[in-house]
Motif scaffolding. Structure first.
Motif, PDB file in Angstrom:
ATOM      1  N   VAL A  20       0.843  -1.203   0.000  1.00 40.17           N
ATOM      2  CA  VAL A  20       0.000   0.000   0.000  1.00 40.17           C
ATOM      3  C   VAL A  20       0.875   1.249   0.000  1.00 40.17           C
ATOM      4  CG1 VAL A  20      -1.661   1.325   1.328  1.00 40.17           C
ATOM      5  CG2 VAL A  20      -1.954  -1.137   1.071  1.00 40.17           C
ATOM      6  N   ALA A  21       1.879   1.276   0.896  1.00 41.29           N
ATOM      7  CA  ALA A  21       2.714   2.477   0.980  1.00 41.29           C
ATOM      8  C   ALA A  21       3.556   2.639  -0.277  1.00 41.29           C
ATOM      9  CB  ALA A  21       3.605   2.400   2.211  1.00 41.29           C
ATOM     10  N   GLY A  22       3.938   1.534  -0.888  1.00 36.16           N
ATOM     11  CA  GLY A  22       4.815   1.626  -2.041  1.00 36.16           C
ATOM     12  C   GLY A  22       4.070   1.998  -3.310  1.00 36.16           C
ATOM     13  N   LEU A  23       2.921   1.370  -3.530  1.00 31.08           N
ATOM     14  CA  LEU A  23       2.226   1.602  -4.791  1.00 31.08           C
ATOM     15  C   LEU A  23       1.302   2.811  -4.723  1.00 31.08           C
ATOM     16  CD1 LEU A  23       1.345  -2.009  -5.964  1.00 31.08           C
ATOM     17  CD2 LEU A  23       3.278  -0.591  -6.586  1.00 31.08           C
ATOM     18  N   PHE A  24       0.751   3.043  -3.531  1.00 28.14           N
ATOM     19  CA  PHE A  24      -0.214   4.142  -3.453  1.00 28.14           C
ATOM     20  C   PHE A  24       0.303   5.262  -2.562  1.00 28.14           C
ATOM     21  CE2 PHE A  24      -2.350   0.064  -3.933  1.00 28.14           C
ATOM     22  CZ  PHE A  24      -2.897   0.247  -5.186  1.00 28.14           C
ATOM     23  N   GLY A  25       1.641   5.324  -2.446  1.00 26.62           N
ATOM     24  CA  GLY A  25       2.246   6.303  -1.547  1.00 26.62           C
ATOM     25  C   GLY A  25       1.776   7.715  -1.845  1.00 26.62           C
ATOM     26  N   LYS A  26       1.687   8.029  -3.126  1.00 21.14           N
ATOM     27  CA  LYS A  26       1.294   9.385  -3.484  1.00 21.14           C
ATOM     28  C   LYS A  26      -0.134   9.652  -3.025  1.00 21.14           C
ATOM     29  CE  LYS A  26       3.453  10.052  -7.662  1.00 21.14           C
ATOM     30  NZ  LYS A  26       3.338  10.129  -9.109  1.00 21.14           N
ATOM     31  N   ALA A  27      -0.971   8.650  -3.229  1.00 22.30           N
ATOM     32  CA  ALA A  27      -2.388   8.859  -2.947  1.00 22.30           C
ATOM     33  C   ALA A  27      -2.660   8.988  -1.452  1.00 22.30           C
ATOM     34  CB  ALA A  27      -3.197   7.694  -3.530  1.00 22.30           C
ATOM     35  N   ILE A  28      -1.994   8.165  -0.633  1.00 22.12           N
ATOM     36  CA  ILE A  28      -2.346   8.170   0.784  1.00 22.12           C
ATOM     37  C   ILE A  28      -1.526   9.171   1.577  1.00 22.12           C
ATOM     38  CG2 ILE A  28      -3.158   5.793   0.806  1.00 22.12           C
ATOM     39  CD1 ILE A  28      -0.520   4.978   1.969  1.00 22.12           C
ATOM     40  N   GLN A 115       7.493   7.999   1.865  1.00 19.62           N
ATOM     41  CA  GLN A 115       6.641   6.826   1.650  1.00 19.62           C
ATOM     42  C   GLN A 115       7.461   5.643   1.166  1.00 19.62           C
ATOM     43  OE1 GLN A 115       5.902   9.948   0.718  1.00 19.62           O
ATOM     44  NE2 GLN A 115       3.712  10.254   0.429  1.00 19.62           N
ATOM     45  N   ARG A 116       8.405   5.918   0.279  1.00 15.64           N
ATOM     46  CA  ARG A 116       9.255   4.856  -0.251  1.00 15.64           C
ATOM     47  C   ARG A 116      10.004   4.187   0.898  1.00 15.64           C
ATOM     48  NH1 ARG A 116      14.535   5.263  -2.904  1.00 15.64           N
ATOM     49  NH2 ARG A 116      14.487   7.486  -2.502  1.00 15.64           N
ATOM     50  N   PHE A 117      10.488   5.001   1.824  1.00 12.35           N
ATOM     51  CA  PHE A 117      11.250   4.453   2.936  1.00 12.35           C
ATOM     52  C   PHE A 117      10.386   3.516   3.772  1.00 12.35           C
ATOM     53  CE2 PHE A 117      13.321   4.392   7.033  1.00 12.35           C
ATOM     54  CZ  PHE A 117      14.636   4.261   6.680  1.00 12.35           C
ATOM     55  N   PHE A 118       9.167   3.969   4.074  1.00 12.49           N
ATOM     56  CA  PHE A 118       8.293   3.106   4.888  1.00 12.49           C
ATOM     57  C   PHE A 118       7.961   1.824   4.148  1.00 12.49           C
ATOM     58  CE2 PHE A 118       7.532   6.753   7.631  1.00 12.49           C
ATOM     59  CZ  PHE A 118       7.533   6.109   8.857  1.00 12.49           C
TER      60      PHE A 118
END
Lengths: 670, 484
Positions: A20-28, A115-118
């Motif tokens: 979720v954090a990797g693919l939708f990082g921008k959105a969330i 987000q990438r880091f998380f």
């Protein structure tokens, strides 16, 4: 909930968070990314706790949850082995990971790659859990490679920095060497045991104890020895044992949270865990055990020396990690697997604490990592100060704290061993105590005590700006006084300080001398009596701590602290003079025994030379010229012909069909 | 005087067909009287769902014959029919916006689609040369008309013309082959034909002749080389909504056609048709994969990719073993799912006045629509046969069956051509992810339903790739129950 579902939840919750954090990082967004990943790890931690309770109640599990492929007799599947050993590892991994997740909120607050880091650290948690929960070699290898991959990604997290790219490439390449051995080991296991399932392999192991293999004409080795040494070479890469240790100090280029999570508490201990898991194999080979022990002893002592002269706060902790991994490896070598795991656990707590505290200091110092520029921080960062002190005391083995119980047990076990090389190992781990105490308190005194040097000393810092963690680019140039870090940073410190204090006396008895590990660790007490002798002389945690006051290691530690105090607080001029006197010795340490230079010259240079030859003759001429371009040209020409046939005229098409029928008729009607 | 010896047949096995037939007529009538354009759309969806309900309800391991042995309802038929409905439903949903944009959102499309579905169902359930041919013609006529639906488009009419003329030729070949076999065995019923062949034939020559013509007709329906020439032109020329339909469901019927004809009816001549199929499979793999590389139009590229996939399918059938048949069934089912998704994406990215049919249109799709690019990426990688997508297992099972029955060299060839084929699938991925987009923004049609279905479609390819066992087991079960 069914226990099997719960087992699945443990690795899958962080994976879901990572996805979720990797693919939708921008959105969330940022808050969304850290919420979802922390939630994932929290769920995983709670599930691990429940599983741990369940394992304590005597319920273990070994079985497949998903079959990937069946080919003949070989089943490639994902399966879990839940026993006390994996339960402990799951608990340690998820707990440290949880602390690091929380800490990251503060540490990475201004980073554009938040987000990438998380996503990465959650992915790491997933991979590590798959590694420790595995019930077969294939999945172990998957986890092994996956943690290596995430480690690579995270060391190079700030990928615009030259040094970070160099460091992650180095880590990757050095680990390849180890993994090559590991893979060969797994291959041999498959060849001789015909299975990749732990239980099956361990069951068959005693029957293969006498079988030999002839790798070189006329030389016969025990198969088990070869397998164990190859597997251990994998562990040497992952757990940074001499001489494959060179990548770990450089990995400090990554952000501090991952230094704590990956390069101190969890991933680097994968090798230790693996050897402990393979105890039924290693127990069959004294040669392999001696090899393990000697490598560990060298690492424990000589990497400690290097820690004594480092000026980068993270590198001090990094060398200390190397040295402590050496201790664990020695424990494995003397068949004290449970002690190694015990030290792994306590080390995970206090070393993660030390790293995170160092990170907190780095935040406080506005991303200056040079301990020569610090001093007197005690006043400004009280929580960091007290937690780092607790961590250091635990590390040097202060009686009563967690590190004491695990490290002293290692020293005692080593002394009780009678394998080849145990004398040297006993000397190394004992002398290492002084070294550990010295570098730990050298750093402690330089950072928290003495004159406040951060007002004046920044000229030197700016010149080495490339080495710093100064990715945030804030406050650079204006050097205000250090300040305590926000609560998301110090809370994990406090959380980690708690087990650093009590985990030793609370768990030593059940873990080392009770039958906590049960069947998950196998020791042949007749051949390797170290553990048994340790058990004989153990009369409770309190007695052990009291008794320690009269033993050599304790006084060595005191001497180390005293020496650090004298040299770095009382006679500040002495270290410089010693350095000048001990010219060659200092140079050797400063060049890290020349390993990096040798590797650069021999392996990197040699590989480049070989590579350029192969490139010119093999690649450009043979492969590119003939195979690739040649076949591409042929394919292209064929395709052009086929395309030409597709003329668009209906009578051509009809003609082709008739020709087809005619050809088939002439072929089959004869 | 005898009143009649023509008893009322058992209608239950044919109930789904009856439902679809009645509803297709209803859709035609409603179109005349109803003002609402959506009526045909809704009715079609309901019809397909109802048929699916009936088929599911009557499904079972038993095989039932009716209409004097001309019609069979077995497990394979049930599975293939369910997939046909699914493909029909997906085609209707994917096409809605596209048709509306181009003024084709009318009852004709839906009625023709239902008739085509009916034709496929009859083919799937045929156990007699006549029913087989009846279904085939019903399907073909509906498809010819669908291709020509866009009356004022020159390419569409040209495509329809080519399809019709070549299709007529293929039907001629097929009928000629059937007549020869009838002359040889004296029956048109598949089961009896097998018995007659087992008992021995008078002339091997006539048998071989008949077989060649039958296989040629079959090759045309599948689009296998050298009877593939219509495929690229029709796929390219037809409106994309029709291409989507032609490229998916009829492959299921063609597979059933192959199994009924070759396995149910001509199993004793296995040695002969096996070699014919091998020739066609190799040619299809070669031509499909090689020609696809040169294409700049994604519909043409997918057309050639279909040819190569049909080559793979033939490899499964030609083994003549149970493993081969069930892996071919698995292959065709998964191929239909992937193909629906790929054409669905082309449809979804098209809008009024713009066809997203050039590969260049996919440049930099990821930058604008990462989710769509991700779904398309999954579909392409799956078609290329990469794990963990379902296309990998589809190819793997076929290869296993091939090797298992001793066709090692064919397996090696198939792998080599798949390798070449991976190039053009990966090129789409490369275009989407690594190239900079064109200046003009590509806006997908604002169809939420299609987008949702696309997502499901893409995820299905992934999930089936991770957990292929249930579907594989279902295919094996259906095959087993039917071949007893």
């Amino acid at each position: 909930m069914d226990m099997k579902t719960l087992y699945l939840v443990v690795p899958l919750a962080p994976l879901a968070g990572a996805i979720v954090a990797g693919l939708f990082g921008k959105a969330i967004g940022r808050a969304g990314a850290h919420t979802v990943t922390i939630l994932g790890v929290l769920v995983s931690f709670l599930a691990s706790l429940v599983i741990f309770q369940d394992v304590l109640a005597g319920n273990t599990f070994n079985g497949a949850v998903y079959t990937w492929l069946t080919s003949g007799d070989l089943r490639l599947e994902v399966g879990f082995l839940i026993d006390p050993l994996s339960a402990v590892m799951m608990l340690v991994v998820t707990f440290v990971s949880l602390c690091v997740h929380v800490y990251t909120i503060g540490y990475m607050a201004d980073d554009p790659g938040y987000q990438r880091f998380f996503s990465y650290i959650s992915l790491f948690t997933f991979s590590m859990l798959m590694l420790v929960m595995s019930n077969n070699f294939l999945q172990l290898f998957f986890g092994w490679e996956a943690v290596g991959l995430v480690s690579y990604l995270l060391i190079g997290f700030w990928y615009t920095r030259e040094s970070a790219i160099y460091a992650n490439l180095k880590a990757f390449l050095v680990n390849r060497v180890g993994d090559f051995g590991f893979l060969l080991g797994i291959g041999l296991v498959l060849a001789y045991f015909g299975s990749l399932d732990y239980a099956e392999v361990f069951h068959k192991a005693p029957h293969l104890a006498d079988q030999t293999i002839s790798l070189i004409e006329g030389q016969n080795w025990l198969v088990i020895t070869v397998i164990c040494i190859l597997l251990f070479i994998g562990a040497m890469g992952k757990s940074a044992q001499f001489p494959l240790h060179v990548w770990l100090p450089d990995s400090m280029e990554g952000p501090t949270p991952i230094s704590a999570l990956i390069h101190a508490a969890t991933m680097v201990t994968a090798g230790i865990f693996m050897v402990a898991r393979m105890s039924p194999l290693f127990e069959l080979s004294d040669t392999a055990l001696s090899f393990v022990m000697v490598i560990g002893a060298i690492t424990a002592l000589f990497m400690g020396f290097l820690g004594m002269i480092q000026n980068d706060i993270k590198r001090v902790v990094a060398y200390s990690t190397l040295s402590q991994l050496g201790y664990m490896t020695v424990a494995l070598g003397v068949s004290a697997y449970s002690v190694a795991i015990f030290h792994l656990m306590t080390h995970a707590f206090f070393k993660a604490l030390l790293f995170l505290a160092a990170g907190s200091v780095i935040i406080g110092m506005h991303h200056d990592q040079d301990i020569r520029n610090m001093g007197g921080l005690r006043k400004y960062m009280p929580i960091t100060w007290i937690t780092l002190l607790i961590g250091s005391l635990a590390l040097i083995g202060t009686p009563g704290l967690s590190g004491f119980f695990s490290k002293d047990s290692i020293i005692l076990a080593t002394q009780a061993s009678d394998l080849w090389g145990s004398g040297f190992a006993a000397f190394a781990v004992t002398a290492g105590v002084f070294v550990t105490a010295f570098y730990s308190f050298r750093m402690y005194f330089l950072v928290f005590h003495g004159k406040e040097r951060f007002h004046t000393a920044h000229a030197g810092h700016d010149q080495e700006g490339g080495k710093d963690d100064d990715h945030h680019g804030h406050h650079h140039g204006g050097h205000s006084t250090p300040h305590e870090s926000p609560w998301v940073v110090w809370l994990p410190l406090v959380l980690l300080a708690i087990p650093s204090v009590y985990a030793g006396w609370a768990y030593i008895e059940p873990m080392l001398f009770g039958d906590f590990f049960g069947a998950s660790i196998f020791v042949d007490s007749e051949a390797h009596p170290a553990m048994a002798s340790l058990r004989e002389h153990f009369h409770g945690a309190g007695a052990m701590a009291l008794h320690a006051l009269m033993t050599l290691p304790f006084w060595l530690a005191v001497a180390g602290v005293a020496a650090a105090w004298y040299l770095y607080l009382v006679r500040r001029d002495l270290p410089e003079r010693i350095r000048q006197r001990a010219g060659i010795l200092y140079t050797i340490l400063d060049r890290k025994y020349g390993f990096d230079d040798f590797n650069d010259w021999f392996f990197a240079g040699g590989a480049r030379l070989l590579g350029s030859r192969l490139w010119r003759w093999g690649d450009v001429t043979a492969i590119d010229g003939v195979v690739v371009n040649g076949s591409a040209r042929v394919v292209g020409q064929l395709a052009a012909i086929v395309r030409h046939l597709q003329s668009g005229y209906i009578y051509h098409y009809a003609f082709a069909m008739i020709i087809g029928v005619a050809a088939l008729v002439t072929w089959f009607v004869d | 005087m005898q009143a009649t010896n023509f008893p009322m047949p058992d209608l239950l096995p044919a109930l789904p067909e009856i439902v679809v037939l009645v509803m297709a007529c209803v859709v035609l009538l409603v179109e005349v009287y109803s003002k609402s354009r959506a009526a045909g759309y809704v009715l079609t969806l309901l019809t397909l769902l109802a048929a699916a309900g009936v088929t599911t309800f009557t499904a079972g391991p038993d095989t039932a014959y009716t209409f004097s042995g001309m019609f069979v309802d077995d497990a394979m038929a049930d599975l293939l029919k369910l997939m046909t409905y699914l493909a029909g439903i997906a085609a209707v949903i994917y096409s809605r916006q596209y048709l509306a944009d181009r003024d084709m959102f009318r009852g004709e499309y839906f009625a023709l689609l239902l008739f085509a579905v009916l034709g496929m169902m009859v083919m799937i359930s045929a156990s007699h040369f006549l029913t087989l041919y009846l279904g085939l013609e019903l399907l073909s006529l509906a498809l010819y008309a669908m291709v020509a639906l866009q009356r004022d488009s020159a390419t569409a009419v040209e495509a329809a013309m080519k399809y019709f003329v070549l299709g007529a030729l293929a039907s001629g070949l097929l009928l000629y082959g059937m007549s020869m076999l009838y002359g040889l065995t004296g029956t048109l019923e598949l089961a009896k034909m097998a018995e007659a062949l087992n008992a021995g034939v008078k002339s091997e020559l006539v048998l071989a002749f008949g077989l060649v013509f039958l296989v040629a007709g079959l090759g045309f329906k599948l689009g296998a080389a050298p009877f593939h020439m219509w495929v690229p032109d029709v796929y390219h020329g037809a409106p994309t909504a029709v291409t989507l339909f032609i490229g998916s469901a009829p492959k299921l019927a063609a597979f059933a056609f192959a199994i009924r004809l070759l396995v149910d009816g001509l199993q004793p001549a296995h040695g002969d048709w096996q070699q014919m199929l091998a020739v066609m499979a190799v040619l299809s793999l070669a031509i499909g994969n090689l020609a696809a590389i040169m294409q700049t139009n994604i519909k043409r590229m997918l057309a050639y990719s279909t040819i190569s996939h049909m080559g793979f399918l033939l490899l499964g059938v030609l083994t003549g073993t149970f493993a081969g048949y069930s892996s071919a069934l698995f292959y065709v089912v998964t191929y239909v799912i992937m193909s629906l998704g790929a054409f669905g994406m082309v449809l979804h990215l098209s809008r009024a006045g713009f066809e997203a049919e050039n590969l260049d249109d996919y440049r930099g799709l990821n930058a604008r629509h990462p989710w769509l690019a991700g779904v398309m990426g999954i579909l392409m990688l799956s078609m290329a046969g990469l794990p963990p997508f379902v296309g990998f297992y589809a190819k793997l099972t076929i290869l296993q069956a091939l090797v298992g029955s001793g066709w090692l060299w064919l397996a090696v060839l198939a792998v080599l051509f798949s390798l070449i084929g991976a190039y053009y699938y990966l090129r789409v991925v490369k275009l989407m992810y690594f190239d900079t987009p064109h200046a003009e923004a590509m806006a997908p049609a604002p169809a939420g339903d299609a987008r949702l279905l696309l997502s499901i479609n893409g995820l299905a390819v992934l999930v089936l790739g991770i957990l292929p066992q249930p579907l594989m087991a279902l295919c094996a079960y259906a095959m087993q129950a039917s071949l007893q």
